[in-house]
Design a protein around this motif. Structure first.
Motif, PDB file in Angstrom:
ATOM      1  N   ASN A 106       0.829  -1.197   0.000  1.00  0.00           N
ATOM      2  CA  ASN A 106       0.000   0.000   0.000  1.00  0.00           C
ATOM      3  C   ASN A 106       0.871   1.257   0.000  1.00  0.00           C
ATOM      4  O   ASN A 106       1.873   1.331   0.723  1.00  0.00           O
ATOM      5  CB  ASN A 106      -0.905   0.026   1.230  1.00  0.00           C
ATOM      6  CG  ASN A 106      -1.832  -1.171   1.290  1.00  0.00           C
ATOM      7  OD1 ASN A 106      -2.264  -1.687   0.260  1.00  0.00           O
ATOM      8  ND2 ASN A 106      -2.136  -1.635   2.494  1.00  0.00           N
ATOM      9  N   LEU A 119      -8.500   5.489   1.629  1.00  0.00           N
ATOM     10  CA  LEU A 119      -8.202   5.134   0.240  1.00  0.00           C
ATOM     11  C   LEU A 119      -6.690   5.046   0.081  1.00  0.00           C
ATOM     12  O   LEU A 119      -5.955   5.870   0.627  1.00  0.00           O
ATOM     13  CB  LEU A 119      -8.787   6.167  -0.712  1.00  0.00           C
ATOM     14  CG  LEU A 119      -8.566   5.990  -2.212  1.00  0.00           C
ATOM     15  CD1 LEU A 119      -9.747   6.596  -2.981  1.00  0.00           C
ATOM     16  CD2 LEU A 119      -7.257   6.673  -2.679  1.00  0.00           C
ATOM     17  N   THR A 120      -6.244   4.060  -0.677  1.00  0.00           N
ATOM     18  CA  THR A 120      -4.823   3.976  -0.982  1.00  0.00           C
ATOM     19  C   THR A 120      -4.588   3.286  -2.315  1.00  0.00           C
ATOM     20  O   THR A 120      -5.259   2.299  -2.637  1.00  0.00           O
ATOM     21  CB  THR A 120      -4.043   3.212   0.111  1.00  0.00           C
ATOM     22  OG1 THR A 120      -2.647   3.188  -0.229  1.00  0.00           O
ATOM     23  CG2 THR A 120      -4.517   1.771   0.252  1.00  0.00           C
ATOM     24  N   PRO A 121      -3.678   3.772  -3.134  1.00  0.00           N
ATOM     25  CA  PRO A 121      -3.194   2.982  -4.281  1.00  0.00           C
ATOM     26  C   PRO A 121      -2.330   1.830  -3.750  1.00  0.00           C
ATOM     27  O   PRO A 121      -1.781   1.908  -2.641  1.00  0.00           O
ATOM     28  CB  PRO A 121      -2.365   3.978  -5.088  1.00  0.00           C
ATOM     29  CG  PRO A 121      -2.697   5.322  -4.523  1.00  0.00           C
ATOM     30  CD  PRO A 121      -3.079   5.115  -3.107  1.00  0.00           C
ATOM     31  N   ILE A 172      -6.475   0.445  -6.680  1.00  0.00           N
ATOM     32  CA  ILE A 172      -6.893   1.328  -5.591  1.00  0.00           C
ATOM     33  C   ILE A 172      -7.781   0.537  -4.634  1.00  0.00           C
ATOM     34  O   ILE A 172      -8.668  -0.200  -5.067  1.00  0.00           O
ATOM     35  CB  ILE A 172      -7.657   2.553  -6.120  1.00  0.00           C
ATOM     36  CG1 ILE A 172      -6.730   3.420  -6.978  1.00  0.00           C
ATOM     37  CG2 ILE A 172      -8.219   3.383  -4.970  1.00  0.00           C
ATOM     38  CD1 ILE A 172      -7.434   4.603  -7.625  1.00  0.00           C
TER      39      ILE A 172
END
Length: 239
Positions: A106, A119-121, A172
């Motif tokens: 992450n 939220l995280t890519p 994502i």
């Protein structure tokens, strides 16, 4: 290959009792193939796919994932942007089952026991076993008129075969609620076979027509999934 996958699965699930945060999820999407038949467009999901997975969130920055993918892939020279392929006019369809194990990294901390939106890519890298139909093109002569024959090929579907692939990509993750997460991702799969399309079969060359020249085949998966989180709140600390 099967022994390697089993060993990795046992390794990843050996510490389930330690009660870290776990997820089970399902998703749908599309797949496309890139090889010796049809279009060479890299991300062009055209064939329906389904996948299910288990994710073990080892820390807010990384997790392990075991996943199963059921998908179709296809290629059609008529849809290629290459003139020689359009003139050739081959096409195929294949069914693929894939079992993968891998790790996700992450970009931001993704702590699932917090209740607020997050939220995280992420990036993904794994190893997988794949099962597919063994295809080949068989040449024959089609009579047109007396003493006139036209060389043609038929696509023949053989038995199932096994190989392995290296899936990698990213996407994502979204924590929609404390229990529900949404993931959107695109994965590339570099396979250890050049015959998902029937272009490079093994066997008697008098019977099998081989034309694979572009190296091993690829297929791409683009999808979205939803997962349910369970397990007590973890302490993300050194053992």
């Amino acid at each position: 290959m099967n022994r390697l996958l089993i060993s990795l699965l046992l390794l990843l699930t050996a510490n389930i009792a330690s009660a870290q945060i776990h997820e089970v999820g399902v998703g749908i999407g599309g797949a496309n193939y890139v090889g010796d038949v049809g279009s060479t467009q890299i991300i062009n999901p055209t064939d329906f796919s389904f996948h299910a997975y288990y994710r073990w969130n080892r820390s807010p920055r990384h997790s392990y994932r075991v996943s199963f993918l059921q998908t179709k892939i296809s290629g059609n020279d008529a849809k290629s942007d290459m003139g020689n392929r359009k003139q050739r006019g081959y096409s195929f369809k294949n069914d693929i089952q894939q079992l993968s194990v891998g790790i996700e990294f992450n970009f931001f901390e993704f702590d699932l026991h917090e209740e607020k939106f997050a939220l995280t890519p992420f990036l993904y890298l794994g190893v997988s076993g794949i099962r597919y139909d063994d295809l080949y093109y068989k040449a024959f002569e089609q009579p047109i008129e007396e003493d006139i024959r036209l060389d043609k090929v038929d696509l023949v579907r053989g038995k199932k075969k096994n190989s392995f692939a290296i899936p990698f990509g990213g996407g994502i993750k979204i924590r929609a609620t404390p229990q529900l997460n949404i993931t959107a991702e695109v994965l590339a799969n570099y396979t250890n076979t050049d015959n998902l399309d029937g272009s490079h079969p093994k066997g008697d060359r008098r019977e099998y027509y081989s034309f694979g020249k572009n190296g091993n085949d690829w297929f791409f998966y683009s999808g979205i999934s939803i997962s349910y989180t369970f397990g007590k709140n973890p302490c993300y600390c050194a053992d």
